[in-house]
Design an enzyme around this catalytic site. Structure first.
Site, PDB file in Angstrom:
ATOM      1  N   ARG A 299      -1.403  -8.876  13.135  1.00 31.00           N
ATOM      2  CA  ARG A 299      -1.954  -7.946  12.137  1.00 31.00           C
ATOM      3  C   ARG A 299      -2.543  -8.713  10.951  1.00 31.00           C
ATOM      4  NH1 ARG A 299       3.234  -4.537  11.508  1.00 31.00           N
ATOM      5  NH2 ARG A 299       2.202  -3.351   9.867  1.00 31.00           N
TER       6      ARG A 299
ATOM      7  N   LYS B  86       0.833  -1.210   0.000  1.00 32.39           N
ATOM      8  CA  LYS B  86       0.000   0.000   0.000  1.00 32.39           C
ATOM      9  C   LYS B  86       0.863   1.255   0.000  1.00 32.39           C
ATOM     10  CE  LYS B  86      -1.966  -1.421   3.767  1.00 32.39           C
ATOM     11  NZ  LYS B  86      -2.249  -0.998   5.087  1.00 32.39           N
TER      12      LYS B  86
ATOM     13  N   ARG C  64      11.682  -4.899   7.011  1.00 28.90           N
ATOM     14  CA  ARG C  64      11.430  -3.510   6.573  1.00 28.90           C
ATOM     15  C   ARG C  64      12.105  -2.465   7.472  1.00 28.90           C
ATOM     16  NH1 ARG C  64       5.389  -1.692   5.307  1.00 28.90           N
ATOM     17  NH2 ARG C  64       4.966  -2.119   7.488  1.00 28.90           N
TER      18      ARG C  64
ATOM     19  N   ARG D 108     -10.840  -0.402   7.805  1.00 25.84           N
ATOM     20  CA  ARG D 108     -10.235  -1.667   8.231  1.00 25.84           C
ATOM     21  C   ARG D 108     -11.298  -2.682   8.647  1.00 25.84           C
ATOM     22  NH1 ARG D 108      -4.788  -0.223   8.307  1.00 25.84           N
ATOM     23  NH2 ARG D 108      -3.508  -1.401   9.701  1.00 25.84           N
TER      24      ARG D 108
ATOM     25  N   ARG E  72       9.950   0.113  12.403  1.00 22.80           N
ATOM     26  CA  ARG E  72       8.718   0.433  13.124  1.00 22.80           C
ATOM     27  C   ARG E  72       8.567  -0.583  14.251  1.00 22.80           C
ATOM     28  NH1 ARG E  72       3.948   0.967   8.796  1.00 22.80           N
ATOM     29  NH2 ARG E  72       2.991  -0.428  10.290  1.00 22.80           N
TER      30      ARG E  72
HETATM   31  P1  AMP Z   1      -0.618   0.578   8.980  1.00 24.70           P
HETATM   32  O1  AMP Z   1       0.400   1.662   8.927  1.00 24.70           O
HETATM   33  O2  AMP Z   1      -1.778   0.788   8.042  1.00 24.70           O
HETATM   34  O3  AMP Z   1       0.001  -0.806   8.846  1.00 24.70           O
HETATM   35  O4  AMP Z   1      -1.279   0.637  10.438  1.00 24.70           O
HETATM   36  C1  AMP Z   1      -0.511   0.442  11.591  1.00 24.70           C
HETATM   37  C2  AMP Z   1      -1.420   0.231  12.788  1.00 24.70           C
HETATM   38  O5  AMP Z   1      -2.247   1.402  12.983  1.00 24.70           O
HETATM   39  C3  AMP Z   1      -2.400  -0.921  12.672  1.00 24.70           C
HETATM   40  O6  AMP Z   1      -1.824  -2.158  13.041  1.00 24.70           O
HETATM   41  C4  AMP Z   1      -3.493  -0.479  13.642  1.00 24.70           C
HETATM   42  O7  AMP Z   1      -3.066  -0.690  14.964  1.00 24.70           O
HETATM   43  C5  AMP Z   1      -3.547   1.034  13.433  1.00 24.70           C
HETATM   44  N1  AMP Z   1      -4.516   1.428  12.388  1.00 24.70           N
HETATM   45  C6  AMP Z   1      -4.238   1.933  11.153  1.00 24.70           C
HETATM   46  N2  AMP Z   1      -5.357   2.195  10.468  1.00 24.70           N
HETATM   47  C7  AMP Z   1      -6.391   1.855  11.271  1.00 24.70           C
HETATM   48  C8  AMP Z   1      -7.802   1.864  11.139  1.00 24.70           C
HETATM   49  N3  AMP Z   1      -8.413   2.265   9.989  1.00 24.70           N
HETATM   50  N4  AMP Z   1      -8.559   1.438  12.186  1.00 24.70           N
HETATM   51  C9  AMP Z   1      -7.986   1.022  13.320  1.00 24.70           C
HETATM   52  N5  AMP Z   1      -6.649   0.963  13.531  1.00 24.70           N
HETATM   53  C10 AMP Z   1      -5.850   1.369  12.520  1.00 24.70           C
END
Ligand code: AMP
Length: 212
Positions: free
Chosen positions: A172, A14, A126, A87, A161
């Site tokens: 996840r 993404k 990563r 999500r 991260r």
């Molecule tokens: P990402 O950077 O998209 O991989 O998101 C990292 C973390 O942020 C995820 O594992 C969730 O803990 C939180 N997160 C991101 N987007 C959402 C969302 N739309 N709803 C709830 N938690 C989110």
């Protein structure tokens, strides 16, 4: 250009795809993960709460996510990419309402497909640049930094991260399968869903450009 919603397992590409589309087509990029990581830097109660949820790979509450998202969308005029949102089905229903309220278009929903083992390597290996955000990988053999720990593009330090480890990846991924995958059926019924192969960047870009 239509607004885009990207549906993908963690590390399915993404971030990389968004980076390319932003440069090539001037899309605004909205990553709810980035918005949450920004808040987690705060010393406030909210910051601490979000930090814990992120560390455990749990989903952050809708209340927090929608507040941040709505604020961000209000500042955007042109087409945008939603990365990491919605999500859950509940977020998708509420987003349909938000789109109407803010007079935005739902746009296209794109599903990125990548095999499980590739995703795991991408996550565990990563690293990102602290200064310019460029993404590298120390395990997949693709995009290795030339000098360990240093960004090729700007010389900034590379960091991991806190949620990019194997245990958090499993949580996840399971969360994605359980909560996010049902969105595919939801948008398929609406008739605005497209699939692309995201095993490598060139294929991913070629396939999405066919739809844009
Ligand atoms: P990402 O950077 O998209 O991989 O998101 C990292 C973390 O942020 C995820 O594992 C969730 O803990 C939180 N997160 C991101 N987007 C959402 C969302 N739309 N709803 C709830 N938690 C989110």
């Amino acid at each position: 250009m239509k607004n885009l919603i990207l549906i993908a397992a963690p590390a399915a590409g993404k971030g990389t795809l968004s980076e390319i589309l932003v440069k090539k087509y001037n899309y605004a990029h909205i990553s709810t993960g980035d918005l949450l990581r920004e808040v987690s830097q705060d010393e406030s109660e909210l910051g601490k709460k979000v930090t814990n949820m992120l560390k455990n790979g749990e989903l952050v509450t809708d209340e927090i996510v929608f507040e941040l998202l709505e604020k961000k969308l209000e500042t955007i005029n042109g087409p945008y990419i939603l990365d990491g949102f919605p999500r859950t089905l509940n977020q998708a229903y509420k987003y349909d309402e938000l789109v109407v309220k803010l007079k935005k278009e739902l746009g296209m929903v794109v599903v990125l497909n990548t095999p499980y083992e590739t995703l795991k390597k991408r996550i565990v290996g990563r690293v990102l640049c602290k200064d310019c955000g460029s993404i590298y990988n120390t395990l997949t053999g693709v995009n290795m930094p030339k000098q360990e720990g240093i960004c090729d593009k700007c010389g900034g330090f590379l960091y991991k991260r806190s949620d990019d480890n194997e245990e958090s990846f499993k949580t996840r991924y399971e969360t994605y399968m359980k909560k996010t995958k049902p969105l595919i059926e939801y948008y398929e019924k609406k008739g605005n869903l497209y699939y692309i192969d995201s095993s490598d960047t060139t294929t991913m870009l070629r396939e999405i450009e066919d739809f844009l």
